[in-house]
Scaffold this motif. Structure first.
Motif, PDB file in Angstrom:
ATOM      1  N   PHE A  58      20.299  48.746  34.313  1.00 31.83           N
ATOM      2  CA  PHE A  58      19.820  50.115  34.271  1.00 31.83           C
ATOM      3  C   PHE A  58      18.342  50.130  34.646  1.00 31.83           C
ATOM      4  CE2 PHE A  58      17.622  53.330  31.644  1.00 31.83           C
ATOM      5  CZ  PHE A  58      18.088  54.455  32.281  1.00 31.83           C
ATOM      6  N   ASN A  59      18.022  50.764  35.763  1.00 34.65           N
ATOM      7  CA  ASN A  59      16.646  50.830  36.264  1.00 34.65           C
ATOM      8  C   ASN A  59      15.989  49.446  36.265  1.00 34.65           C
ATOM      9  OD1 ASN A  59      17.042  53.522  36.641  1.00 34.65           O
ATOM     10  ND2 ASN A  59      15.617  54.213  35.102  1.00 34.65           N
ATOM     11  N   GLY A  60      16.763  48.444  36.719  1.00 34.09           N
ATOM     12  CA  GLY A  60      16.236  47.097  36.879  1.00 34.09           C
ATOM     13  C   GLY A  60      16.274  46.222  35.645  1.00 34.09           C
ATOM     14  N   HIS A  61      16.755  46.740  34.526  1.00 36.18           N
ATOM     15  CA  HIS A  61      16.801  45.975  33.282  1.00 36.18           C
ATOM     16  C   HIS A  61      18.236  45.837  32.798  1.00 36.18           C
ATOM     17  CE1 HIS A  61      12.452  46.260  32.917  1.00 36.18           C
ATOM     18  NE2 HIS A  61      12.571  47.550  33.215  1.00 36.18           N
ATOM     19  N   LYS A  62      18.542  44.693  32.228  1.00 38.10           N
ATOM     20  CA  LYS A  62      19.878  44.491  31.669  1.00 38.10           C
ATOM     21  C   LYS A  62      20.031  45.353  30.424  1.00 38.10           C
ATOM     22  CE  LYS A  62      21.923  40.358  31.626  1.00 38.10           C
ATOM     23  NZ  LYS A  62      22.296  38.996  31.169  1.00 38.10           N
ATOM     24  N   LEU A  63      21.176  46.010  30.311  1.00 41.89           N
ATOM     25  CA  LEU A  63      21.468  46.879  29.172  1.00 41.89           C
ATOM     26  C   LEU A  63      22.892  46.611  28.718  1.00 41.89           C
ATOM     27  CD1 LEU A  63      20.618  49.362  27.395  1.00 41.89           C
ATOM     28  CD2 LEU A  63      21.588  50.806  29.184  1.00 41.89           C
ATOM     29  N   ARG A  64      23.068  46.344  27.439  1.00 37.14           N
ATOM     30  CA  ARG A  64      24.399  46.124  26.886  1.00 37.14           C
ATOM     31  C   ARG A  64      24.966  47.470  26.448  1.00 37.14           C
ATOM     32  NH1 ARG A  64      27.628  42.039  25.586  1.00 37.14           N
ATOM     33  NH2 ARG A  64      26.038  40.513  26.049  1.00 37.14           N
ATOM     34  N   VAL A  65      26.173  47.789  26.937  1.00 36.67           N
ATOM     35  CA  VAL A  65      26.848  49.046  26.595  1.00 36.67           C
ATOM     36  C   VAL A  65      28.288  48.741  26.186  1.00 36.67           C
ATOM     37  CG1 VAL A  65      25.423  50.443  28.138  1.00 36.67           C
ATOM     38  CG2 VAL A  65      27.551  49.476  28.998  1.00 36.67           C
ATOM     39  N   LYS A  66      28.914  49.735  25.568  1.00 30.93           N
ATOM     40  CA  LYS A  66      30.312  49.558  25.162  1.00 30.93           C
ATOM     41  C   LYS A  66      31.231  49.595  26.382  1.00 30.93           C
ATOM     42  CE  LYS A  66      31.462  54.368  24.376  1.00 30.93           C
ATOM     43  NZ  LYS A  66      32.323  55.239  23.637  1.00 30.93           N
ATOM     44  N   GLU A  67      32.403  49.047  26.241  1.00 29.45           N
ATOM     45  CA  GLU A  67      33.416  49.089  27.301  1.00 29.45           C
ATOM     46  C   GLU A  67      33.888  50.532  27.494  1.00 29.45           C
ATOM     47  OE1 GLU A  67      34.964  46.308  28.872  1.00 29.45           O
ATOM     48  OE2 GLU A  67      33.587  44.903  27.912  1.00 29.45           O
ATOM     49  N   ASN A  68      34.431  50.837  28.652  1.00 30.62           N
ATOM     50  CA  ASN A  68      34.997  52.152  28.970  1.00 30.62           C
ATOM     51  C   ASN A  68      33.999  53.300  28.817  1.00 30.62           C
ATOM     52  OD1 ASN A  68      37.591  51.068  29.523  1.00 30.62           O
ATOM     53  ND2 ASN A  68      37.955  50.931  27.337  1.00 30.62           N
ATOM     54  N   LEU A  69      32.765  53.050  29.199  1.00 28.07           N
ATOM     55  CA  LEU A  69      31.720  54.063  29.143  1.00 28.07           C
ATOM     56  C   LEU A  69      31.608  54.746  30.504  1.00 28.07           C
ATOM     57  CD1 LEU A  69      29.390  55.032  27.192  1.00 28.07           C
ATOM     58  CD2 LEU A  69      27.920  53.501  28.503  1.00 28.07           C
ATOM     59  N   THR A  70      31.557  56.076  30.491  1.00 23.80           N
ATOM     60  CA  THR A  70      31.391  56.804  31.750  1.00 23.80           C
ATOM     61  C   THR A  70      29.897  57.037  32.008  1.00 23.80           C
ATOM     62  OG1 THR A  70      31.453  59.000  30.741  1.00 23.80           O
ATOM     63  CG2 THR A  70      33.576  58.049  31.427  1.00 23.80           C
ATOM     64  N   ILE A  71      29.591  57.398  33.241  1.00 24.28           N
ATOM     65  CA  ILE A  71      28.207  57.736  33.594  1.00 24.28           C
ATOM     66  C   ILE A  71      27.719  58.878  32.705  1.00 24.28           C
ATOM     67  CG2 ILE A  71      26.773  58.783  35.391  1.00 24.28           C
ATOM     68  CD1 ILE A  71      27.298  55.986  36.159  1.00 24.28           C
ATOM     69  N   LYS A  72      28.539  59.903  32.517  1.00 22.45           N
ATOM     70  CA  LYS A  72      28.131  61.052  31.706  1.00 22.45           C
ATOM     71  C   LYS A  72      27.851  60.632  30.259  1.00 22.45           C
ATOM     72  CE  LYS A  72      29.106  65.892  31.045  1.00 22.45           C
ATOM     73  NZ  LYS A  72      29.995  66.992  31.379  1.00 22.45           N
ATOM     74  N   GLU A  73      28.655  59.754  29.704  1.00 24.61           N
ATOM     75  CA  GLU A  73      28.406  59.263  28.342  1.00 24.61           C
ATOM     76  C   GLU A  73      27.102  58.472  28.279  1.00 24.61           C
ATOM     77  OE1 GLU A  73      32.921  58.739  26.590  1.00 24.61           O
ATOM     78  OE2 GLU A  73      32.148  57.201  27.960  1.00 24.61           O
ATOM     79  N   LEU A  74      26.821  57.701  29.321  1.00 23.03           N
ATOM     80  CA  LEU A  74      25.558  56.962  29.378  1.00 23.03           C
ATOM     81  C   LEU A  74      24.378  57.923  29.392  1.00 23.03           C
ATOM     82  CD1 LEU A  74      23.996  54.272  29.727  1.00 23.03           C
ATOM     83  CD2 LEU A  74      24.229  54.612  32.204  1.00 23.03           C
ATOM     84  N   ILE A  75      24.483  58.998  30.148  1.00 28.92           N
ATOM     85  CA  ILE A  75      23.413  59.987  30.224  1.00 28.92           C
ATOM     86  C   ILE A  75      23.160  60.606  28.848  1.00 28.92           C
ATOM     87  CG2 ILE A  75      22.783  62.242  31.173  1.00 28.92           C
ATOM     88  CD1 ILE A  75      24.431  61.350  33.686  1.00 28.92           C
ATOM     89  N   PHE A  76      24.226  60.963  28.142  1.00 30.85           N
ATOM     90  CA  PHE A  76      24.068  61.526  26.794  1.00 30.85           C
ATOM     91  C   PHE A  76      23.482  60.494  25.835  1.00 30.85           C
ATOM     92  CE2 PHE A  76      27.339  64.746  28.090  1.00 30.85           C
ATOM     93  CZ  PHE A  76      26.486  65.830  28.018  1.00 30.85           C
ATOM     94  N   PHE A  77      23.924  59.235  25.942  1.00 31.49           N
ATOM     95  CA  PHE A  77      23.400  58.156  25.100  1.00 31.49           C
ATOM     96  C   PHE A  77      21.889  58.000  25.319  1.00 31.49           C
ATOM     97  CE2 PHE A  77      22.238  53.618  24.867  1.00 31.49           C
ATOM     98  CZ  PHE A  77      22.429  53.415  23.510  1.00 31.49           C
ATOM     99  N   LEU A  78      21.459  58.125  26.563  1.00 29.02           N
ATOM    100  CA  LEU A  78      20.040  57.978  26.893  1.00 29.02           C
ATOM    101  C   LEU A  78      19.248  59.268  26.678  1.00 29.02           C
ATOM    102  CD1 LEU A  78      20.501  55.910  30.164  1.00 29.02           C
ATOM    103  CD2 LEU A  78      19.736  55.056  27.932  1.00 29.02           C
ATOM    104  N   ASP A  79      19.939  60.343  26.278  1.00 30.33           N
ATOM    105  CA  ASP A  79      19.330  61.640  25.983  1.00 30.33           C
ATOM    106  C   ASP A  79      18.572  62.199  27.189  1.00 30.33           C
ATOM    107  OD1 ASP A  79      18.903  63.824  24.316  1.00 30.33           O
ATOM    108  OD2 ASP A  79      16.987  63.045  23.600  1.00 30.33           O
ATOM    109  N   LEU A  80      19.235  62.190  28.346  1.00 35.06           N
ATOM    110  CA  LEU A  80      18.644  62.701  29.577  1.00 35.06           C
ATOM    111  C   LEU A  80      19.193  64.081  29.892  1.00 35.06           C
ATOM    112  CD1 LEU A  80      18.934  59.447  31.708  1.00 35.06           C
ATOM    113  CD2 LEU A  80      16.889  60.336  30.578  1.00 35.06           C
ATOM    114  N   ASN A  81      18.406  64.879  30.578  1.00 31.57           N
ATOM    115  CA  ASN A  81      18.809  66.223  30.979  1.00 31.57           C
ATOM    116  C   ASN A  81      19.667  66.126  32.242  1.00 31.57           C
ATOM    117  OD1 ASN A  81      18.950  68.827  32.089  1.00 31.57           O
ATOM    118  ND2 ASN A  81      17.002  69.410  31.172  1.00 31.57           N
ATOM    119  N   LEU A  82      20.913  66.536  32.166  1.00 34.77           N
ATOM    120  CA  LEU A  82      21.846  66.459  33.293  1.00 34.77           C
ATOM    121  C   LEU A  82      21.344  67.177  34.538  1.00 34.77           C
ATOM    122  CD1 LEU A  82      25.211  67.198  31.441  1.00 34.77           C
ATOM    123  CD2 LEU A  82      24.489  65.018  32.394  1.00 34.77           C
ATOM    124  N   ASP A  83      20.566  68.236  34.347  1.00 35.18           N
ATOM    125  CA  ASP A  83      20.126  69.051  35.478  1.00 35.18           C
ATOM    126  C   ASP A  83      18.922  68.462  36.213  1.00 35.18           C
ATOM    127  OD1 ASP A  83      22.099  70.968  34.976  1.00 35.18           O
ATOM    128  OD2 ASP A  83      20.829  71.930  33.466  1.00 35.18           O
TER     129      ASP A  83
END
Length: 66
Positions: free
Chosen positions: A5-30
């Motif tokens: 993620f942005n050049g850094h290794k990030l451990r995430v759960k299996e079966n994670l979607t891009i949208k779930e990652l965005i919510f996990f990172l608390d980013l504004n979708l727009d």
């Protein structure tokens, strides 16, 4: 599983979607653009695009101003 993620290794759960990652990172979708494995990923695909081991994600934030 590990992704990049942005050049850094990030451990995430299996079966994670891009949208779930965005919510996990608390980013504004727009206000972001996502590049996945060197290709821009349209927003309409974020909900159904599942991350896999060693996926490379770059998230760019759109900033306004002058």
């Amino acid at each position: 599983m590990d992704i990049f993620f942005n050049g850094h290794k990030l451990r995430v759960k299996e079966n994670l979607t891009i949208k779930e990652l965005i919510f996990f990172l608390d980013l504004n979708l727009d206000l972001i653009v996502i590049e996945c494995n060197k290709k821009i990923l349209p927003k309409k695909l974020w909900q159904n695009y599942f991350l896999t081991e060693k996926t490379h994600i770059e998230i760019l934030t759109i900033v306004g101003g002058g």
